[in-house]
Design an enzyme around this catalytic site. Structure first.
Site, PDB file in Angstrom:
ATOM      1  CB  CYS A  86       0.252   2.034   4.181  1.00 41.00           C
ATOM      2  SG  CYS A  86      -1.264   1.285   4.236  1.00 41.00           S
ATOM      3  CB  CYS A 134      -0.744  -0.143   1.422  1.00 40.35           C
ATOM      4  SG  CYS A 134      -1.618   1.350   1.627  1.00 40.35           S
TER       5      CYS A 134
END
Length: 150
Positions: A68, A65
């Protein structure tokens, strides 16, 4: 139980910080509070979060991600700014599917603020540092107000 190495922001010495401790970590050299940043998985999440003497900011993230990865340094900075008053626990949802299921994670990153296992606040998605700081401070101040009125 795992330990993490953290460089003291005050004196630069490297310290081992346990995932679970009775108090909060301090530098062995200068005794300044250290940022408490640890990883947790399905097997130790409950112990790492519920036994914390300070509120816990949980970062439910994934290695694949991009948001993230981008928000992680901001969260570590917030944990550093609040050394001795906050614990940052990072949980890779792919490696900890039971924890992700427990909190019904549908998007990553998902951030939680926990106090002895109780969810005080939740936010899905990445946000810029000023917004994260506001969200964290607002929710931690709500907790402090509840503690004073109790």
């Amino acid at each position: 139980m795992e330990t993490t190495t953290i460089k003291c922001p005050n004196c630069g010495k490297t310290n081992r910080v346990p995932a679970v401790a009775a108090g909060t970590p301090r530098c062995g050299n200068c005794h300044t509070p250290l940022p408490w940043i640890v990883a947790a998985g399905d097997d130790d999440f409950t112990e790492v979060t519920e036994k914390s003497s300070v509120p816990v900011l949980v970062d439910l993230w994934a290695t694949w991600c991009r948001p993230c990865v981008l928000v992680s340094p901001a969260l570590e900075q917030l944990a550093t700014e609040r050394a001795g008053r906050l614990k940052l626990v990072k949980v890779d949802v792919d490696a900890a599917p039971r924890t992700a299921e427990r909190f019904v994670v549908r998007a990553v990153p998902t951030l939680l603020i926990l106090d002895h296992g109780a969810v005080l606040a939740r936010q899905a998605g990445a946000a810029p540092m000023p917004e994260l700081r506001r969200w964290l401070d607002h929710n931690l101040s709500d907790r402090a107000e509840k503690d004073v009125s109790a």
